[in-house]
Design an enzyme around this catalytic site. Structure first.
Site, mmCIF file in Angstrom:
data_model
loop_
_atom_site.group_PDB
_atom_site.id
_atom_site.type_symbol
_atom_site.label_atom_id
_atom_site.label_comp_id
_atom_site.label_asym_id
_atom_site.label_seq_id
_atom_site.Cartn_x
_atom_site.Cartn_y
_atom_site.Cartn_z
ATOM 1 N N GLY A 162 52.290 75.065 17.599
ATOM 2 C CA GLY A 162 51.474 75.227 18.726
ATOM 3 C C GLY A 162 51.343 76.897 18.848
ATOM 4 N N HIS A 169 48.233 73.914 29.029
ATOM 5 C CA HIS A 169 48.062 74.822 27.914
ATOM 6 C C HIS A 169 47.862 76.455 28.662
ATOM 7 C CE1 HIS A 169 47.814 71.355 25.958
ATOM 8 N NE2 HIS A 169 48.144 71.930 24.795
ATOM 9 N N ARG A 219 51.032 65.649 45.888
ATOM 10 C CA ARG A 219 50.150 66.201 45.191
ATOM 11 C C ARG A 219 50.906 66.445 43.821
ATOM 12 N NH1 ARG A 219 47.043 64.233 48.443
ATOM 13 N NH2 ARG A 219 45.262 65.306 49.380
ATOM 14 N N ASP A 226 60.360 74.721 15.316
ATOM 15 C CA ASP A 226 61.105 73.779 14.150
ATOM 16 C C ASP A 226 60.628 73.032 13.333
ATOM 17 O OD1 ASP A 226 60.371 72.487 16.346
ATOM 18 O OD2 ASP A 226 62.218 71.260 16.659
ATOM 19 N N THR A 276 58.384 79.341 19.854
ATOM 20 C CA THR A 276 58.104 78.389 20.770
ATOM 21 C C THR A 276 58.115 78.876 22.059
ATOM 22 O OG1 THR A 276 58.630 76.210 21.451
ATOM 23 C CG2 THR A 276 60.327 77.514 20.409
ATOM 24 N N ILE A 277 57.247 78.377 23.068
ATOM 25 C CA ILE A 277 57.534 78.704 24.550
ATOM 26 C C ILE A 277 58.497 77.869 25.084
ATOM 27 C CG2 ILE A 277 54.768 79.431 24.922
ATOM 28 C CD1 ILE A 277 54.515 76.706 26.234
ATOM 29 N N ASP A 278 58.646 76.611 24.181
ATOM 30 C CA ASP A 278 59.848 75.804 24.522
ATOM 31 C C ASP A 278 61.163 76.457 24.689
ATOM 32 O OD1 ASP A 278 57.672 73.893 24.947
ATOM 33 O OD2 ASP A 278 58.311 72.718 23.787
ATOM 34 N N GLN A 280 49.873 77.679 30.048
ATOM 35 C CA GLN A 280 51.213 78.408 29.846
ATOM 36 C C GLN A 280 51.248 79.063 28.452
ATOM 37 O OE1 GLN A 280 54.483 75.406 31.515
ATOM 38 N NE2 GLN A 280 52.543 74.426 31.197
ATOM 39 N N ARG A 281 50.607 78.573 27.502
ATOM 40 C CA ARG A 281 50.529 79.401 26.253
ATOM 41 C C ARG A 281 49.570 79.980 26.064
ATOM 42 N NH1 ARG A 281 51.068 74.039 22.625
ATOM 43 N NH2 ARG A 281 49.090 74.808 21.872
ATOM 44 N N GLU A 321 57.585 68.315 31.022
ATOM 45 C CA GLU A 321 56.855 67.452 30.638
ATOM 46 C C GLU A 321 57.667 66.301 29.841
ATOM 47 O OE1 GLU A 321 54.267 68.841 27.715
ATOM 48 O OE2 GLU A 321 55.832 69.734 26.483
ATOM 49 N N ARG A 367 49.045 71.907 13.431
ATOM 50 C CA ARG A 367 50.358 71.182 13.138
ATOM 51 C C ARG A 367 50.300 70.278 11.918
ATOM 52 N NH1 ARG A 367 53.369 71.741 17.785
ATOM 53 N NH2 ARG A 367 52.171 72.042 19.784
ATOM 54 N N MET A 370 55.375 72.700 30.804
ATOM 55 C CA MET A 370 55.867 72.321 29.377
ATOM 56 C C MET A 370 57.046 72.330 29.020
ATOM 57 S SD MET A 370 52.809 73.686 26.885
ATOM 58 C CE MET A 370 51.416 72.804 26.726
ATOM 59 N N GLY A 371 57.775 71.806 27.884
ATOM 60 C CA GLY A 371 59.077 71.694 27.429
ATOM 61 C C GLY A 371 59.488 70.315 27.068
ATOM 62 N N ARG A 372 59.017 70.085 25.682
ATOM 63 C CA ARG A 372 59.036 68.616 25.251
ATOM 64 C C ARG A 372 60.531 68.145 25.118
ATOM 65 N NH1 ARG A 372 56.206 65.451 22.152
ATOM 66 N NH2 ARG A 372 54.595 66.692 22.146
ATOM 67 N N ASP A 383 63.383 76.371 22.418
ATOM 68 C CA ASP A 383 64.621 75.536 22.044
ATOM 69 C C ASP A 383 65.095 75.470 20.567
ATOM 70 O OD1 ASP A 383 62.223 74.472 20.855
ATOM 71 O OD2 ASP A 383 62.488 72.458 21.831
HETATM 72 O O1 F6P Z 1 54.621 74.241 21.343
HETATM 73 C C1 F6P Z 1 55.393 73.527 22.083
HETATM 74 C C2 F6P Z 1 54.444 72.701 23.134
HETATM 75 O O2 F6P Z 1 53.879 73.794 24.042
HETATM 76 C C3 F6P Z 1 55.282 71.673 23.900
HETATM 77 O O3 F6P Z 1 55.794 72.218 25.068
HETATM 78 C C4 F6P Z 1 53.952 70.469 24.366
HETATM 79 O O4 F6P Z 1 54.582 69.652 24.384
HETATM 80 C C5 F6P Z 1 53.452 70.719 23.027
HETATM 81 O O5 F6P Z 1 53.553 72.147 22.548
HETATM 82 C C6 F6P Z 1 51.740 70.880 23.269
HETATM 83 O O6 F6P Z 1 51.067 70.668 22.183
HETATM 84 P P1 F6P Z 1 49.637 70.627 21.956
HETATM 85 O O7 F6P Z 1 48.893 72.146 21.999
HETATM 86 O O8 F6P Z 1 49.248 70.042 20.533
HETATM 87 O O9 F6P Z 1 49.031 69.610 22.847
#
Ligand code: F6P
Length: 345
Positions: A10, A273, A267, A103, A125-127, A275-276, A222, A72, A169-171, A129
């Site tokens: 990502g 996205h 609500r 990772d 990674t924004i996560d 956030q990215r 998430e 990816r 976000m945060g897988r 982790d």
């Molecule tokens: O890069 C990590 C991440 O932002 C996760 O937090 C999120 O689940 C995933 O990427 C989303 O991926 P994509 O851009 O493929 O939807």
């Protein structure tokens, strides 16, 4: 030296700042030449390249996204993929490869290193982790965006006397939810590391309503597990080549359940996205720049198979294999921040 560079996984604010720093120092201080591979590992498989010159990296430091684009692509899942990458890298007469990614990307870098490719990694990674580093660039920007969103939700939730559930976000790790939730003064913060107790969530909200705070802000990662099934909420059944489903929906699900259980109008909003995207914070530009400079130094020291990391305030390096061995998740000391701010019920 002739050095390849790629960005995988990502995208993330700060990728261009890493490229900018590595290429600038490499050309000016070491006399290097750079080959950029487009679209992550797919670009290596398909030999899609672009020369990375001083002109090409001029003015990219503050730009979000990645000038090399990304994908990816799990080379290890493609038959003969690793061998094909080795061939392409050799054909480009590279002395080293700098892979910028999380990772998944680094698991491919590691496989290529095992196959004899002289590679180094930069953690993205924004996560936040990735194991072995205190901070990945991109995290600070994501948190800043999420915190601002949470700030904004307070006034609208309060005006309507509503509960608003904000999904961030945060897988596998709840760093964004924890940091933006605490910094944004959320009343409930939910992370993948701790099972959600819906009764407890509703009890906090009720307690607040009963004590005059007639609105509620819930921030949820998430990847937090659904209270009933313990599974993650996903959109469809599709998985990417690294086996990841598209996570989405926990916020919406919780909003429905909270409204049902409490009777408070609720609500949900999913920041997704947003956030990215966009420009990196000054912190991320600085960290990404330090990583880029450290990566090119590692290459010239011949320290291959390593990942640059931040430990405290210092840039160090660790074996890449260590970084991909496990995720860095939110530990008990951080979970205590959440519980420490909750009302006594
Ligand atoms: O890069 C990590 C991440 O932002 C996760 O937090 C999120 O689940 C995933 O990427 C989303 O991926 P994509 O851009 O493929 O939807």
């Amino acid at each position: 030296m002739r050095i390849g560079v790629l960005t995988g996984g990502g995208d993330c604010p700060g990728l261009n700042a890493v490229i900018h720093a590595a290429v600038k120092k490499g050309i000016i201080h070491y006399g290097d030449q750079f080959v950029g591979f487009l679209e992550g590992w797919r670009g290596v498989l398909e030999n899609k390249t672009v020369p990375l010159t001083l002109e090409k990296v001029d003015g990219i430091l503050e730009k979000g996204g990645t000038i090399l684009r990304t994908s990816r692509t799990n080379v290890r899942k493609i038959e003969g993929g690793i061998e094909k990458c080795v061939q392409v890298l050799r054909a480009n007469k590279l002395d080293a490869l700098i892979a910028i990614g999380g990772d998944d990307t680094q698991s491919v870098t590691n496989a290529l290193i095992q196959a004899g490719v002289p590679g180094v990694g930069v953690p993205k990674t924004i996560d936040n982790d990735l194991n072995g580093t205190d901070v990945c660039f991109g995290f600070d920007t994501a948190v800043m965006i999420a915190t601002e969103a949470v700030d904004r939700l307070h006034t609208t939730a309060e005006s309507h006397e509503r509960v608003i559930v904000c999904e961030v976000m945060g897988r596998d790790a709840g760093w964004i939810a924890l940091t933006a939730g605490v910094a944004g003064g959320a009343h409930v913060v939910l992370v993948p590391e701790k099972p959600i107790d819906l009764e407890h969530v509703c009890a906090i909200l009720k307690h607040n309503y009963d004590h005059g705070k007639k609105y509620g802000i819930v921030v949820v990662a998430e990847g937090a597990k659904l209270p009933d099934s313990g599974a993650q909420a996903t959109k469809g059944n599709k998985v990417d080549s690294f086996g990841h489903a598209q996570l989405s929906g926990i916020g919406e699900h919780l909003a429905e359940e909270i409204e049902k259980k409490t009777g408070y109008e609720t609500r949900s909003v999913n920041l997704g996205h947003t956030q990215r995207g966009g420009t990196p914070t000054a912190y991320d530009r600085m960290l990404a720049t330090r990583y880029g400079l450290a990566a090119i130094d590692l290459v010239h020291q011949g320290k291959f198979g390593r990942l640059v990391v931040l430990r405290g305030t210092k840039i160090e390096d660790i074996p890449l294999a260590e970084a991909i061995a496990k995720n860095r998740t939110v530990d008990d000391s951080f979970l205590e921040i959440i519980s420490g701010l909750e009302p006594k019920l």
